[in-house]
Motif scaffolding. Sequence first.
Motif, PDB file in Angstrom:
ATOM      1  N   ALA A 238       8.967  48.934 -14.145  1.00 28.48           N
ATOM      2  CA  ALA A 238       9.897  50.650 -14.054  1.00 28.48           C
ATOM      3  C   ALA A 238       8.421  51.652 -13.867  1.00 28.48           C
ATOM      4  O   ALA A 238       8.236  52.146 -14.878  1.00 28.48           O
ATOM      5  N   ASP A 240       9.182  54.180 -11.712  1.00 32.20           N
ATOM      6  CA  ASP A 240      10.137  55.388 -11.034  1.00 32.20           C
ATOM      7  C   ASP A 240       9.926  56.121 -10.204  1.00 32.20           C
ATOM      8  O   ASP A 240       8.787  56.416 -10.646  1.00 32.20           O
ATOM      9  N   ARG A 269      11.476  46.016 -16.202  1.00 32.92           N
ATOM     10  CA  ARG A 269      12.942  46.149 -15.952  1.00 32.92           C
ATOM     11  C   ARG A 269      14.132  45.087 -16.061  1.00 32.92           C
ATOM     12  O   ARG A 269      15.373  45.010 -16.828  1.00 32.92           O
ATOM     13  N   HIS A 270      13.429  44.097 -14.902  1.00 31.37           N
ATOM     14  CA  HIS A 270      14.074  43.579 -14.239  1.00 31.37           C
ATOM     15  C   HIS A 270      13.834  42.183 -13.858  1.00 31.37           C
ATOM     16  O   HIS A 270      12.541  42.144 -14.189  1.00 31.37           O
TER      17      HIS A 270
END
Length: 443
Positions: A238, A240, A269-270
Amino acid sequence: MMRKLARGGLILIVAAISIGLVLFLRSDYHRNALPTVSGITAKQICSMAFLTGLEPERTRALYLTPQLDWAADLVSSELDREERSATASVYGMYQQKAVYREGLGCTLDHDGALDRSITVPLNVADRALPEAAPERFDPLQTEQALDRAFEEPAGGNRNTLAVVALHNGEVIAERYAQGIDRNTPLLGWSMSKSAPATLAGVMARRGEVELTARGAVDSPATPEITLEHLLRMSSGLAIDERNDGTDPSSLMLWSSPDMAKFAASRPQRHAPGEVFDYMSGSTNLAMRHLQNQLGPDLKSQVLAVRGRLFEPLGMSSAIIEPDTIGTMVGSSYMWATARDWAKLGQLYLDDGVVDGRRLLDPSWIDAVGQRSADSENYGMGFWLYRRSDDLPDVLDMDGFQGQNVVIVPSHSLVIVRLGATNRTDPGVSRLAKDLVEIVSAVD
């Protein structure tokens, strides 16, 4: 009575200002954005002065005021040519200093941790680009294409600084803005990401890295991440990227002494490889992984990067500026002349071969042009754009403020456009269309 009301009103105003100030001081903007504002100002003024030769006033006008908007007026800055540094601060607070080192460019010196003694003077021999025979193309048509590329739209702010175009490896068009010439290194911003992807291909061919090997991120929390995940922006971390001064990417670039460590510390996050999420931190993690295979210290790593990529291509001006601890910021901080950026693009048209020497395997070039997980138009360090119906096969290096190296295999074209474009069309698609028309007339 009126005096009491006036006094009471004044007290309310002072109280409101005080509360507002407290809230501001406790806000994310105060804690995060203002330090990044001073960081980007110091870094840009330093790099533009000592790499490009731009005066601070022009740097502010082209690169800082349009980005920072009203916050630009809050920042004071000073360029020290003797110390070769630039300092910026907001309200006299949040002071940040960027320091120039020969062969390394400028780096923000967070907490005085920068080793100023390290220099790696540039000594890469330039490889001259051949010039196309002038009679091959209509000179009037070429001049008109360049005129359009440098023409300002109604609202201004295009600020084209350099255009170079190659056809079959030969220069067919070239122009520069005032104060810029073929020897002026210019910032690539996110075009820089294509250099680590290319370096990774060179190193993979040499057996120095494996694209799909686990453990590319030096963190026990993320053992599954590979170099390919990082280059394809599918690490799942993450990091971002909103570029608003408070997002993780801004904090990494302008407030972190160790960008790779910052990126590696972000939550997962994934699962790796599942979701495309464009983030500069992924490229910096990839660059850290590559550097770890190239030597024990920054100097040896810089020399190794030059020896593997910049020297064979004859990119004599290329520099990737490092962060405070020595990770080259492959996401954003590569500088090179327009002609040297063109040489990097030409490598892909020439199937990974330069002067008879193979640097990239054909399979690597294919992989670069393969779409990443759930992405519509991102490959591996390159964008895969359809610039127009006439350009269905574009491989594109793409950076903030209109930096582009457009590679068009179907027309044997490499188009470099560098500028400081703000909130308007940089004109790259029109330039590409114009040049395709020019070369199509003789192909």
